[in-house]
Design an enzyme around this catalytic site. Structure first.
Site, PDB file in Angstrom:
ATOM      1  N   LYS A 172      -4.120  -8.781  22.105  1.00 35.85           N
ATOM      2  CA  LYS A 172      -5.539  -8.744  22.442  1.00 35.85           C
ATOM      3  C   LYS A 172      -6.288  -9.884  21.736  1.00 35.85           C
ATOM      4  O   LYS A 172      -7.160 -10.529  22.323  1.00 35.85           O
ATOM      5  CB  LYS A 172      -6.140  -7.385  22.073  1.00 35.85           C
ATOM      6  CG  LYS A 172      -5.642  -6.231  22.941  1.00 35.85           C
ATOM      7  CD  LYS A 172      -6.244  -4.911  22.489  1.00 35.85           C
ATOM      8  CE  LYS A 172      -5.701  -3.740  23.324  1.00 35.85           C
ATOM      9  NZ  LYS A 172      -6.130  -3.800  24.721  1.00 35.85           N
TER      10      LYS A 172
ATOM     11  N   HIS B 231      -1.359 -10.640  12.335  1.00 34.98           N
ATOM     12  CA  HIS B 231      -0.959  -9.348  11.790  1.00 34.98           C
ATOM     13  C   HIS B 231      -0.687  -8.425  12.967  1.00 34.98           C
ATOM     14  O   HIS B 231      -1.530  -8.271  13.858  1.00 34.98           O
ATOM     15  CB  HIS B 231      -2.067  -8.769  10.908  1.00 34.98           C
ATOM     16  CG  HIS B 231      -1.882  -7.325  10.586  1.00 34.98           C
ATOM     17  ND1 HIS B 231      -0.736  -6.843   9.993  1.00 34.98           N
ATOM     18  CD2 HIS B 231      -2.683  -6.240  10.805  1.00 34.98           C
ATOM     19  CE1 HIS B 231      -0.837  -5.523   9.842  1.00 34.98           C
ATOM     20  NE2 HIS B 231      -2.010  -5.150  10.324  1.00 34.98           N
TER      21      HIS B 231
ATOM     22  N   GLU C 288       0.847  -1.192   0.000  1.00 34.34           N
ATOM     23  CA  GLU C 288       0.000   0.000   0.000  1.00 34.34           C
ATOM     24  C   GLU C 288       0.886   1.246   0.000  1.00 34.34           C
ATOM     25  O   GLU C 288       0.428   2.350   0.289  1.00 34.34           O
ATOM     26  CB  GLU C 288      -0.968   0.003   1.184  1.00 34.34           C
ATOM     27  CG  GLU C 288      -0.327  -0.123   2.547  1.00 34.34           C
ATOM     28  CD  GLU C 288      -1.366  -0.245   3.657  1.00 34.34           C
ATOM     29  OE1 GLU C 288      -1.945   0.789   4.029  1.00 34.34           O
ATOM     30  OE2 GLU C 288      -1.593  -1.368   4.151  1.00 34.34           O
TER      31      GLU C 288
ATOM     32  N   ASN D  54       5.482  -1.414  12.451  1.00 34.41           N
ATOM     33  CA  ASN D  54       4.448  -1.830  11.509  1.00 34.41           C
ATOM     34  C   ASN D  54       5.002  -1.813  10.085  1.00 34.41           C
ATOM     35  O   ASN D  54       5.510  -0.793   9.619  1.00 34.41           O
ATOM     36  CB  ASN D  54       3.261  -0.868  11.623  1.00 34.41           C
ATOM     37  CG  ASN D  54       2.037  -1.356  10.882  1.00 34.41           C
ATOM     38  OD1 ASN D  54       2.045  -2.406  10.258  1.00 34.41           O
ATOM     39  ND2 ASN D  54       0.960  -0.583  10.953  1.00 34.41           N
TER      40      ASN D  54
ATOM     41  N   CYS E 127      -3.304  -4.144   4.646  1.00 36.34           N
ATOM     42  CA  CYS E 127      -2.346  -5.110   5.191  1.00 36.34           C
ATOM     43  C   CYS E 127      -2.673  -6.560   4.833  1.00 36.34           C
ATOM     44  O   CYS E 127      -1.951  -7.470   5.233  1.00 36.34           O
ATOM     45  CB  CYS E 127      -2.273  -4.963   6.716  1.00 36.34           C
ATOM     46  SG  CYS E 127      -1.754  -3.321   7.245  1.00 36.34           S
TER      47      CYS E 127
END
Length: 387
Positions: free
Chosen positions: A242, A233, A79, A275, A111
């Site tokens: 989480k 990811h 991207e 990232n 992503c």
């Protein structure tokens, strides 16, 4: 016929920002970044590194192990594209002198794009079992200076060779997918930085994990305990954690410990790099493979998420002798030998990176010998050279 990952290459630029330095500069408690976000360092791409150059470097790492006569497909997932029309893969193909007869193109879906590339490559090899496919995910994550997303930036690339009888991971049949047209993260053509609703994106990420993980278990008649590890990811490591807590909820102590230990190992590279958008999941997979102690036949889960939004869960099994195809010492040295930037230096490099390149410009690079870099532009055509 087993099809899967036969080679993995990894590259990240030679500069980084320490999260303690960034926290102090932004008048924040360092633990907000170190623990709350789960990041230690953030890779920074200067003007000589873009998606193409990073993709070239990641691929060059294993290119001498590829039978180019059997290579039939090259896909570039990003991207952070450099052209609205021409595929970034063509620059890679030229730089590495890949065969003229290969099919090549670029894929975009935030992503998720490298996972889309992986599935296309898998289908290609299934239809052409004696051919291989090369897929590259390469991105620079930019949100802006002093923004809430600043700490979740980064830069890097993962390149993989997909073929029959793979030496690293054999993909298993089946997957579960979920997609919706939502606006949690996007980047309009007229903006150099992303637009993001961080809290909303987090909630969607977790909802999409629930929408793919449990249905995958049901479809494949698997239990959570059947996984040696689950890779996620990782836009930042706390986000993946989480989802990990959802996965291990209600499991026995042995399963919780195994999956939790392997989650931490899968996040080691992310904590150092940040990232890298479409390649983040696969940097997580590589981190687990190179830092963990998996055994032949161990099942690894893959959770892929791309904002906008698209998610998928699938799995693969580790191949006996996979360690022989990995390069942990090379990657450890690459991370260790990076240059630590002062915040002023980082801000200058970041601001410069937002500017469009002039029609004609020439750059020099301070990268290590052998590194490919963006050497400038001639008549709006980007030039790539090897140091």
């Amino acid at each position: 016929m087993d099809i899967g990952i036969d080679q993995i290459g990894f590259y990240t630029p030679n500069k980084f920002v320490d999260m303690v330095d960034l926290a102090n500069a932004r008048n924040q408690d360092p633990n907000k970044f170190l623990i709350g976000i789960g990041q230690d360092r953030m890779a920074v791409a200067d003007k000589t590194q873009d998606a193409v150059s990073m993709g070239i470097n990641a691929t060059a790492e294993y290119l001498d192990q590829v039978d180019l006569e059997k290579l039939g497909l090259l896909i570039f997932a990003t991207e952070s594209g450099i052209d609205q029309s021409k595929s970034a893969s063509l620059f890679v193909k030229e730089a590495l002198n890949l065969p003229a007869q290969i099919r090549t193109f670029e894929i975009k879906e935030a992503c998720f794009a490298l996972t889309a590339s992986l599935q296309v490559a898998r289908d290609y090899v299934r239809a052409h079992p004696h051919h291989s496919a090369m897929i590259i995910g390469s991105d620079i994550a930019r949100y802006g200076l002093s923004t809430p997303g600043e700490v979740t930036q980064g830069a890097g690339a993962i390149s993989m060779l997909i073929k029959e009888d793979p030496a690293i991971i054999a993909l298993e049949d089946g997957h579960t997918s979920h997609s919706e047209n939502i606006n949690d993260f996007w980047r309009p053509n007229n903006l150099a930085t992303a637009v993001v609703d961080g809290h909303y994106s987090r909630d969607v990420y977790l909802d999409f994990f629930k929408s793919t993980f449990k249905p995958f278990l049901e479809e494949k008649q698997l239990a959570v305990a059947d996984f040696a590890g689950i890779c996620y990811h990782l836009p930042y490591t706390k986000m993946g954690y989480k989802a990990h807590k959802i996965a291990i909820e209600g499991q026995d102590d042995e399963t919780v410990k195994r999956l939790s230990d392997n989650f931490q190992l899968s996040a080691k590279y992310s904590r150092q790099v940040g990232n890298i958008y479409t390649a983040s999941l696969y940097m997580s997979v590589l981190s687990l493979l190179e830092n963990g102690e998996l055994e032949a036949g161990d099942r690894v889960g893959f959770f892929s998420y791309g904002s906008g939004a698209m998610a998928e869960f699938f799995s693969g099994r580790v191949v006996e002798g996979y360690q022989k195809r990995l390069r942990p010492a090379l990657h450890a040295r690459m991370l260790r030998e990076r240059i630590r930037l002062g915040i002023g230096q980082y801000e200058e490099i970041f601001t410069e990176g937002l500017q469009a390149l002039p029609e004609n410009v020439e750059f020099t690079s301070d990268a290590n010998h052998g590194t490919w870099y963006l050497a400038g532009q001639e008549g709006y055509v980007r030039q790539y050279k090897q140091k």
